[in-house]
Write a protein that holds these residues in place. Sequence first.
Motif, PDB file in Angstrom:
ATOM      1  N   PRO A 217       0.473  -7.699 -11.155  1.00  0.00           N
ATOM      2  CA  PRO A 217       0.499  -6.404 -11.854  1.00  0.00           C
ATOM      3  C   PRO A 217       1.778  -6.242 -12.679  1.00  0.00           C
ATOM      4  N   GLY A 218       1.612  -5.717 -13.902  1.00  0.00           N
ATOM      5  CA  GLY A 218       2.749  -5.455 -14.782  1.00  0.00           C
ATOM      6  C   GLY A 218       3.219  -6.651 -15.588  1.00  0.00           C
ATOM      7  N   ILE A 219       2.560  -7.807 -15.468  1.00  0.00           N
ATOM      8  CA  ILE A 219       2.974  -9.019 -16.183  1.00  0.00           C
ATOM      9  C   ILE A 219       2.143  -9.158 -17.463  1.00  0.00           C
ATOM     10  N   ASP A 220       2.829  -9.504 -18.542  1.00  0.00           N
ATOM     11  CA  ASP A 220       2.163  -9.669 -19.843  1.00  0.00           C
ATOM     12  C   ASP A 220       1.142 -10.814 -19.768  1.00  0.00           C
ATOM     13  N   ARG A 221      -0.044 -10.585 -20.317  1.00  0.00           N
ATOM     14  CA  ARG A 221      -1.093 -11.592 -20.283  1.00  0.00           C
ATOM     15  C   ARG A 221      -0.749 -12.797 -21.144  1.00  0.00           C
TER      16      ARG A 221
ATOM     17  N   LEU B  86       0.829  -1.209   0.000  1.00  0.00           N
ATOM     18  CA  LEU B  86       0.000   0.000   0.000  1.00  0.00           C
ATOM     19  C   LEU B  86       0.864   1.260   0.000  1.00  0.00           C
ATOM     20  N   VAL B  87       1.900   1.229   0.837  1.00  0.00           N
ATOM     21  CA  VAL B  87       2.786   2.397   0.918  1.00  0.00           C
ATOM     22  C   VAL B  87       3.557   2.585  -0.389  1.00  0.00           C
ATOM     23  N   GLY B  88       4.004   1.466  -0.989  1.00  0.00           N
ATOM     24  CA  GLY B  88       4.797   1.544  -2.209  1.00  0.00           C
ATOM     25  C   GLY B  88       3.981   1.712  -3.471  1.00  0.00           C
ATOM     26  N   GLY B  89       2.641   1.706  -3.357  1.00  0.00           N
ATOM     27  CA  GLY B  89       1.810   1.898  -4.539  1.00  0.00           C
ATOM     28  C   GLY B  89       1.771   0.685  -5.452  1.00  0.00           C
ATOM     29  N   ARG B  90       2.097  -0.501  -4.948  1.00  0.00           N
ATOM     30  CA  ARG B  90       2.075  -1.691  -5.790  1.00  0.00           C
ATOM     31  C   ARG B  90       0.631  -2.071  -6.078  1.00  0.00           C
ATOM     32  N   GLY B  91       0.355  -2.377  -7.334  1.00  0.00           N
ATOM     33  CA  GLY B  91      -1.009  -2.686  -7.743  1.00  0.00           C
ATOM     34  C   GLY B  91      -1.446  -4.073  -7.286  1.00  0.00           C
ATOM     35  N   GLU B  92      -2.724  -4.337  -7.488  1.00  0.00           N
ATOM     36  CA  GLU B  92      -3.296  -5.614  -7.103  1.00  0.00           C
ATOM     37  C   GLU B  92      -3.290  -6.579  -8.289  1.00  0.00           C
TER      38      GLU B  92
ATOM     39  N   ALA C  84      -9.823 -19.305  -0.246  1.00  0.00           N
ATOM     40  CA  ALA C  84      -8.733 -18.816   0.591  1.00  0.00           C
ATOM     41  C   ALA C  84      -7.410 -18.858  -0.169  1.00  0.00           C
ATOM     42  N   LEU C  85      -7.191 -19.916  -0.935  1.00  0.00           N
ATOM     43  CA  LEU C  85      -5.952 -20.042  -1.693  1.00  0.00           C
ATOM     44  C   LEU C  85      -5.789 -18.899  -2.688  1.00  0.00           C
ATOM     45  N   VAL C  86      -6.873 -18.510  -3.352  1.00  0.00           N
ATOM     46  CA  VAL C  86      -6.805 -17.382  -4.293  1.00  0.00           C
ATOM     47  C   VAL C  86      -6.381 -16.115  -3.571  1.00  0.00           C
ATOM     48  N   ARG C  87      -6.908 -15.889  -2.372  1.00  0.00           N
ATOM     49  CA  ARG C  87      -6.512 -14.696  -1.597  1.00  0.00           C
ATOM     50  C   ARG C  87      -5.046 -14.769  -1.215  1.00  0.00           C
ATOM     51  N   TRP C  88      -4.597 -15.917  -0.762  1.00  0.00           N
ATOM     52  CA  TRP C  88      -3.199 -16.043  -0.334  1.00  0.00           C
ATOM     53  C   TRP C  88      -2.234 -15.799  -1.500  1.00  0.00           C
ATOM     54  N   LEU C  89      -2.569 -16.304  -2.678  1.00  0.00           N
ATOM     55  CA  LEU C  89      -1.660 -16.220  -3.822  1.00  0.00           C
ATOM     56  C   LEU C  89      -1.657 -14.843  -4.485  1.00  0.00           C
ATOM     57  N   SER C  90      -2.626 -14.011  -4.161  1.00  0.00           N
ATOM     58  CA  SER C  90      -2.762 -12.741  -4.880  1.00  0.00           C
ATOM     59  C   SER C  90      -2.475 -11.518  -4.009  1.00  0.00           C
ATOM     60  N   ARG C  91      -1.955 -11.726  -2.805  1.00  0.00           N
ATOM     61  CA  ARG C  91      -1.696 -10.574  -1.944  1.00  0.00           C
ATOM     62  C   ARG C  91      -0.556 -10.880  -0.984  1.00  0.00           C
ATOM     63  N   GLY C  92      -0.033  -9.830  -0.401  1.00  0.00           N
ATOM     64  CA  GLY C  92       0.964  -9.975   0.649  1.00  0.00           C
ATOM     65  C   GLY C  92       2.245 -10.661   0.197  1.00  0.00           C
ATOM     66  N   GLU C  93       2.855 -11.375   1.139  1.00  0.00           N
ATOM     67  CA  GLU C  93       4.152 -12.002   0.890  1.00  0.00           C
ATOM     68  C   GLU C  93       4.070 -13.074  -0.186  1.00  0.00           C
ATOM     69  N   LEU C  94       3.025 -13.905  -0.165  1.00  0.00           N
ATOM     70  CA  LEU C  94       2.892 -14.929  -1.199  1.00  0.00           C
ATOM     71  C   LEU C  94       2.678 -14.302  -2.569  1.00  0.00           C
ATOM     72  N   GLY C  95       1.881 -13.235  -2.631  1.00  0.00           N
ATOM     73  CA  GLY C  95       1.627 -12.583  -3.916  1.00  0.00           C
ATOM     74  C   GLY C  95       2.900 -12.082  -4.575  1.00  0.00           C
ATOM     75  N   ARG C  96       3.899 -11.719  -3.769  1.00  0.00           N
ATOM     76  CA  ARG C  96       5.163 -11.236  -4.333  1.00  0.00           C
ATOM     77  C   ARG C  96       5.982 -12.349  -4.980  1.00  0.00           C
ATOM     78  N   GLN C  97       5.664 -13.585  -4.663  1.00  0.00           N
ATOM     79  CA  GLN C  97       6.421 -14.720  -5.197  1.00  0.00           C
ATOM     80  C   GLN C  97       5.734 -15.388  -6.389  1.00  0.00           C
ATOM     81  N   VAL C  98       4.569 -14.855  -6.776  1.00  0.00           N
ATOM     82  CA  VAL C  98       3.754 -15.486  -7.815  1.00  0.00           C
ATOM     83  C   VAL C  98       3.608 -14.540  -9.005  1.00  0.00           C
ATOM     84  N   LEU C  99       3.761 -15.099 -10.210  1.00  0.00           N
ATOM     85  CA  LEU C  99       3.522 -14.335 -11.431  1.00  0.00           C
ATOM     86  C   LEU C  99       2.078 -14.487 -11.904  1.00  0.00           C
ATOM     87  N   ALA C 100       1.564 -15.704 -11.856  1.00  0.00           N
ATOM     88  CA  ALA C 100       0.202 -15.956 -12.341  1.00  0.00           C
ATOM     89  C   ALA C 100      -0.281 -17.291 -11.773  1.00  0.00           C
TER      90      ALA C 100
END
Length: 222
Positions: free
Chosen positions: A116-120, A95-101, A186-202
Motif C-alpha cells: 500500500p502507498g507504493i507507486d505502480r 489492523l489497529v494502525g489502519g495499514r492497508g492491504e 502460500a508464498l503470496v500470502r506470506w509476502l503480502s501480510r504480517g511481518e513479511l509484508g512489512r519488508q516487501v515493496l512488491a
Amino acid sequence: MGKKKHEGFNSPFADLSKRLKEDEEPAKAEPVPPPPPAPSASEPEDDAALFEQWVGEVRPLEGRERQLRARPEPKLAEALQDAEDAEALAVLSDLVGGRGEFDLSDTEEWVEGLAPGIDRKLLRRLKRGDFSVQGHLDLHGLVREAAQVEVRRFIRDSRGQGKRCVLIIPGRGKGSPDGEPVLKKALVRWLSRGELGRQVLAFCTARPGDGGAGALYVLLRR
C-alpha cells in the motif's frame, strides 16, 4: 576201587556242563533309561530365554547409548511457532494502525502484489526485469511449514546483506497430489501480510528465463 582224582592234572572240560547251563539262561534285559525331567517354570523354554540364561542381560554400549540420548530434537516446530506468533502480532498491529492491504492480482500463470502507498511504476519496472536478482531461494521438496521458516530466514538475511531484489522459487505445483500450486499460493500470502509484508515493496511472477510461473521476483524494502 573208584578212580582217584589226580591232583594237579589239568582238566579244561571239568566245568563244561556248568558253563553250558549258564549260557542257556536268558540274558537279562538292559534297564530302560528314565525319561528326561519336565522343564520347570524357572527353566527357559525358548532360544531367547536360553541365550539370556547363558549370556546374561544384554545392554547397549555406553558410547552408543550416549549418542542416542544426545541426538538433537528437530527445531522446525519451535521456529514455526515463533513465526506464527510474530505474524499474528504484525497482522493485529496493521489492523489497529489502519495499514492497508497489498494490491493483489493473479491468474493461473501470473501473480503480482504491491504494498500500500507504493507507486505502480516500481511494479512495472520489477515486471520488466529492471532489477538484477541478487539472491534466490528454491523451495522445491519442502513441506509448507518448513518453506515458511526458510522464506522468513531468507528475507531477513537478504535485507541484512543490503539486497534489493531476490528470486523465490516455489514451483508450479505440478507434482502435488491435486496438481495445485500449494507453496506458490502460500508464498503470496506470506509476502503480502504480517511481518513479511512489512519488508516487501512488491513481487511478481518471474520472466521465463528466471523460472516463469514457478518463481517470483521479490523487491525488498531498504
